[in-house]
Each structure stands twice: as C-alpha cells, then as structure tokens.
Design an enzyme around this catalytic site. Structure first.
Site, PDB file in Angstrom:
ATOM      1  N   PRO A   1       0.852  -1.203   0.000  1.00 23.12           N
ATOM      2  CA  PRO A   1       0.000   0.000   0.000  1.00 23.12           C
ATOM      3  C   PRO A   1       0.883   1.246   0.000  1.00 23.12           C
ATOM      4  O   PRO A   1       1.791   1.372   0.808  1.00 23.12           O
ATOM      5  CB  PRO A   1      -0.768  -0.104   1.320  1.00 23.12           C
ATOM      6  N   GLU A   2       0.636   2.134  -0.949  1.00 24.48           N
ATOM      7  CA  GLU A   2       1.398   3.382  -1.019  1.00 24.48           C
ATOM      8  C   GLU A   2       0.529   4.520  -0.488  1.00 24.48           C
ATOM      9  O   GLU A   2      -0.617   4.318  -0.115  1.00 24.48           O
ATOM     10  CB  GLU A   2       1.828   3.626  -2.463  1.00 24.48           C
TER      11      GLU A   2
END
Ligand SMILES: [Zn+2]
Length: 271
Positions: free
Chosen positions: A2-3
């Site tokens: 997840p960014e």
C-alpha cells in the site's frame, strides 16, 4: 505494498465511520506484528472516543480523547470496516470494535504492519518525528526541490523516492510524475532547472491526487476500505507499459532498472 494514495483512500473511506465513535473493545488475535502489540493497549483505548482519523506519511493516526493509535499497513496489510460479528479469515490480526457495531479489522499476511499507542503528540513519536515533508504540504515546493537537488548526482527518480527528502512517492508515482514533468528518470538530480523543479512538484501532486481520487492503484493485494478495487491503473502513462506506444506521442515506452526497481519512460517526451 500500500502506497500513500491507498493509505489516504483508506483514511477517507473510514473517517466518516469512526469519527466521534467510542471504542468498545480492542481484540488482538495476533500481537506479533512488525512490533508486538502491547498487552496493555486494549485497556488503554477501550471506552475512548475517536476524535479524528488523520494521516502522516503512510501512518493512519486515530486521535483519541487521550493519546493516539498509529496504524501502519506494512507490505501487505489492509484495514476494513466490517460488522463486528463477521467471521474472521486467515491473517485477521485485530478488531477495533466501535460502539456502532462495526469493527475496524486488520488483515496482513506478511505481518509487517503495526499498531502502536502513544500518549504524547503523535508527530513527536520516534517513528514520525524524523519524517520528510508531505508531498501535499507547503514545505514541498519548487524552491525545496530545487535546493535539495543542487549537489546530488543521484538519479532524479531515486531522489524522489527517498523518504528522507519527501514521503510517499513510490515507484509507480515517481515514474508517472516524471513522465508528466517531461523529465528523464535517469538524469542526475542536480541537472534540474528551477522550471523543471516546479513542474515536477506539480506533477507529483497531480499524480497522487488522481490516484487518491481513483481509490489507489490496487496493485497486487491491496483492497480499499470498502473492499473495492481502484481504477487508477488503467490511466497509467508509462508504468509497466514497456514497448507499448506512449499515450502522448506513440513512441514505444522504454524500461530500465534503477536501484533494483523498474523504471519506465518515453524517450521522446522526456528529456
Ligand atoms: Zn512520448
């Protein structure tokens, strides 16, 4: 992984469900996350009202009446709001049950995520205190980027991805922002002009904004707060498009390796 856009999407999805709610219980099924969830945490947070759901870099910050919970999704984590009696599945590690009957359920196969509690000002926490500017913050502007690039020979893409200089610009977003700014990813950072620095700041923000609006890119194992996939990926200009025609000029997109990560660029649009 997840960014920043995925974390921000999660924050926006969950905020209306948690704001003003009281924590009924924190039930920990697996405390061995990146850092062990402390035994006294459930007692510290039970009964407290959630004042706000914020974010700093890739940490979600649940501000309570007293103290703050810091939640990091790690490499493979996601947190979703589900009815508290929803049967658990493999890798569900804790439930933060709210007085509404919903639970924030954290699932993380690789267990690099974390849940920490701090009494003090969260931005003073050791994990947050040293963080670089946020890409949307006023400290990240053309002057800042121009200044930090001056004497650095490192490739501009690697500089953008250096979280000690700016947080939250991952591989996809760095590639896409450099395309929009018409700058080759392999150029030495110090060769950027002031105008290019300004263009790149604008491009980083535009790419992240678009990804947040689309609900994150949904690469691999990320699911949004409501379990729905994002659609940003369909709008990528160069990322993972090696050999395909540039969406602007038709030239085949090239790929190269930088710091063990793949980089994509258009040899005609980017100088
Ligand atoms: Zn092109």
């Amino acid at each position: 992984m997840p960014e920043l856009p995925e974390v921000e999407t999660t924050r926006r999805g969950l905020a209306p469900l948690v704001r003003g709610r009281r924590i009924a219980t924190l039930t920990v099924y697996e405390p061995r996350l990146r850092w062990r969830v402390t035994r006294d945490m459930p007692a510290k947070v039970a009964g407290q009202r959630i004042v706000r759901l914020g974010r700093r870099a890739k940490y979600l910050l649940l501000a309570l009446e007293s103290g703050t919970l810091l939640l990091h999704l790690g490499m493979s984590g996601n947190v979703r709001a589900v009815p508290a009696d929803t049967p658990r599945v493999k890798h569900d590690h804790f439930d933060l049950v709210l007085d509404s009957g919903l639970a924030l359920r954290f699932n993380d196969p690789r267990r690099f995520g974390s849940l920490l509690y701090t009494n003090g000002e969260p931005n003073g926490h050791p994990l947050l205190a040293g963080l670089a500017p946020e890409p949307f913050g006023s400290a990240f502007d053309a002057d800042y980027l121009f200044r930090i690039t001056r004497r650095r020979r490192v490739a501009i893409k690697q500089l953008l991805m250096n979280s000690r200089l700016v947080v939250g610009v991952g591989n996809i977003y760095a590639s896409e922002a450099l395309f929009r700014a018409r700058i080759r990813p392999g150029r030495q950072a110090r060769t950027l002009s002031r105008a290019e620095s300004a263009r790149l700041v604008r491009s980083v923000r535009a790419v992240l904004t678009q990804a947040i609006r689309a609900g994150g890119t949904t690469l691999r194992d990320y699911l949004g707060a409501d379990g729905a996939p994002g659609y940003f990926r369909q709008r990528l200009y160069v990322y993972e498009r090696r050999g395909k025609p540039c969406r602007r000029c038709g030239t085949p997109v090239r790929a190269m390796t930088q710091g063990q990560r793949s980089t994509y660029y258009c040899p005609s649009c980017q100088k």
